[in-house]
Motif scaffolding. Structure first.
Motif, PDB file in Angstrom:
ATOM      1  N   VAL A  61      18.227  33.101   4.151  1.00 29.26           N
ATOM      2  CA  VAL A  61      18.102  33.480   2.911  1.00 29.26           C
ATOM      3  C   VAL A  61      16.800  33.321   2.958  1.00 29.26           C
ATOM      4  O   VAL A  61      16.068  34.073   1.087  1.00 29.26           O
ATOM      5  CB  VAL A  61      18.537  32.208   2.968  1.00 29.26           C
ATOM      6  N   LEU A  62      15.587  32.697   3.613  1.00 29.77           N
ATOM      7  CA  LEU A  62      14.508  33.111   3.237  1.00 29.77           C
ATOM      8  C   LEU A  62      14.286  34.538   2.861  1.00 29.77           C
ATOM      9  O   LEU A  62      12.929  34.850   2.159  1.00 29.77           O
ATOM     10  CB  LEU A  62      13.459  31.758   4.137  1.00 29.77           C
ATOM     11  N   PHE A  64      15.669  36.929   2.780  1.00 28.52           N
ATOM     12  CA  PHE A  64      16.223  37.422   1.803  1.00 28.52           C
ATOM     13  C   PHE A  64      15.527  37.712   0.015  1.00 28.52           C
ATOM     14  O   PHE A  64      15.518  38.004  -0.870  1.00 28.52           O
ATOM     15  CB  PHE A  64      17.721  36.993   1.588  1.00 28.52           C
ATOM     16  N   ILE A  65      15.006  36.010  -0.013  1.00 30.50           N
ATOM     17  CA  ILE A  65      14.427  36.056  -0.993  1.00 30.50           C
ATOM     18  C   ILE A  65      12.583  36.393  -1.492  1.00 30.50           C
ATOM     19  O   ILE A  65      12.667  36.870  -2.673  1.00 30.50           O
ATOM     20  CB  ILE A  65      14.006  34.298  -0.633  1.00 30.50           C
ATOM     21  N   VAL A  66      12.003  36.100  -0.415  1.00 31.63           N
ATOM     22  CA  VAL A  66      11.139  36.586  -0.549  1.00 31.63           C
ATOM     23  C   VAL A  66      10.921  38.377  -0.374  1.00 31.63           C
ATOM     24  O   VAL A  66      10.280  39.101  -1.405  1.00 31.63           O
ATOM     25  CB  VAL A  66      10.396  36.609   1.483  1.00 31.63           C
ATOM     26  N   PHE A  68      13.374  39.976  -1.730  1.00 30.94           N
ATOM     27  CA  PHE A  68      13.575  40.348  -3.113  1.00 30.94           C
ATOM     28  C   PHE A  68      12.559  40.157  -4.009  1.00 30.94           C
ATOM     29  O   PHE A  68      11.695  40.958  -4.667  1.00 30.94           O
ATOM     30  CB  PHE A  68      14.875  39.634  -3.805  1.00 30.94           C
ATOM     31  N   PHE A  69      11.376  39.252  -4.051  1.00 28.20           N
ATOM     32  CA  PHE A  69       9.924  39.512  -4.520  1.00 28.20           C
ATOM     33  C   PHE A  69       9.284  40.257  -3.823  1.00 28.20           C
ATOM     34  O   PHE A  69       8.235  40.458  -5.085  1.00 28.20           O
ATOM     35  CB  PHE A  69       9.743  37.802  -4.129  1.00 28.20           C
ATOM     36  N   TYR A  85       3.710  37.551  -2.430  1.00 27.07           N
ATOM     37  CA  TYR A  85       4.160  38.123  -1.491  1.00 27.07           C
ATOM     38  C   TYR A  85       3.268  38.206   0.028  1.00 27.07           C
ATOM     39  O   TYR A  85       4.234  38.170   0.851  1.00 27.07           O
ATOM     40  CB  TYR A  85       5.169  39.674  -2.154  1.00 27.07           C
TER      41      TYR A  85
END
Length: 234
Positions: A61-62, A64-66, A68-69, A85
């Motif tokens: 999950v981390l 994926f979020i990073v 996307f950022f 980033y």
């Protein structure tokens, strides 16, 4: 922005797309591992064995979020977003490295927990507990704890789940259950393969993340330098 910064921007965008996929794959892997464990309700030992799958899912999950950022930062060509980033990617690299080392150090202990878990399930394989061994036998095409003879030792007949039948009372031919391995060995082998994947894939991801951090930091520096040059010219 100069030619090198433009190339780094494109490269970083492509890398982030790859990391989005990696994050999704880790989430799927962790979820599969959890689903295999959580099929067995009422076993207190599950609280300890859930640790690694949960960590893998959270890490996915981390990532994926990073990622996307990072895609947003490179797409908008923002110095602030790209610099943030790069920092987040370095933190993610450290967390990934810690998790990979932790899995490697605790691998044998975890595998022993998996073996003990199957033994616990076998010992609690009663009608009052809903015959939890059946779920294991159906999932891994196995029979008994060590082998099918465990049922004879208990004075029981081999259940239908040893032949892949969902109906436990269904007759199971000896030609099928005698050819099946014990669930302890099959479950142990399953987790041995998965922890090996986690170890080597984790190491590869760590190296990849560190390289992405260097590229992102270089791109952020190039953007900042380019913006400073425009301000001076103005």
């Amino acid at each position: 922005m100069n030619c090198l910064a433009g190339l780094l921007n494109i490269l970083l965008y492509i890398i982030n797309i790859v990391f989005l996929v990696v994050g999704i794959l880790l989430i799927v892997l962790g979820s599969i591992m959890l689903s295999h464990i959580n099929q067995f309700n009422g076993i207190e030992q599950l609280m300890d064995t859930n640790t690694i799958p949960i960590c893998i899912t959270v890490l996915g999950v981390l990532i994926f979020i990073v990622s996307f950022f990072g895609c947003c930062g490179t797409w908008r060509q923002s110095v602030c977003l790209t610099g943030t980033y790069a920092t987040m990617m370095f933190v993610l690299f450290v967390l990934q490295l810690v998790l990979t080392c932790w899995v490697a150090v605790n691998r044998q202990s975890f595998l022993q927990d998996m073996s003990d878990l199957v033994t616990t399930i076998w010992n609690e394989n009663t009608s009052g507990n809903g015959y939890p061994m059946g779920a294991l036998e159906l999932t891994f095409d196995c029979c008994g704890n060590v082998n099918y003879s465990d049922y004879f030792t208990r004075g029981q007949t081999v259940p239908g789940t040893c032949c892949g039948y969902t109906n436990r009372a269904q007759s199971c031919p000896a030609s099928i259950y005698e050819s099946r391995e014990g669930c302890n060995h099959k479950f142990y082998s399953f987790w041995t393969d998965n922890t090996d994947i986690i170890r080597w894939a984790g190491l590869g991801i760590c190296i990849y993340e560190f390289l992405v951090f260097l590229i992102a930091a270089g791109l952020a520096h190039s953007m900042r330098k380019s913006n400073s040059g425009r301000q001076v010219s103005a």
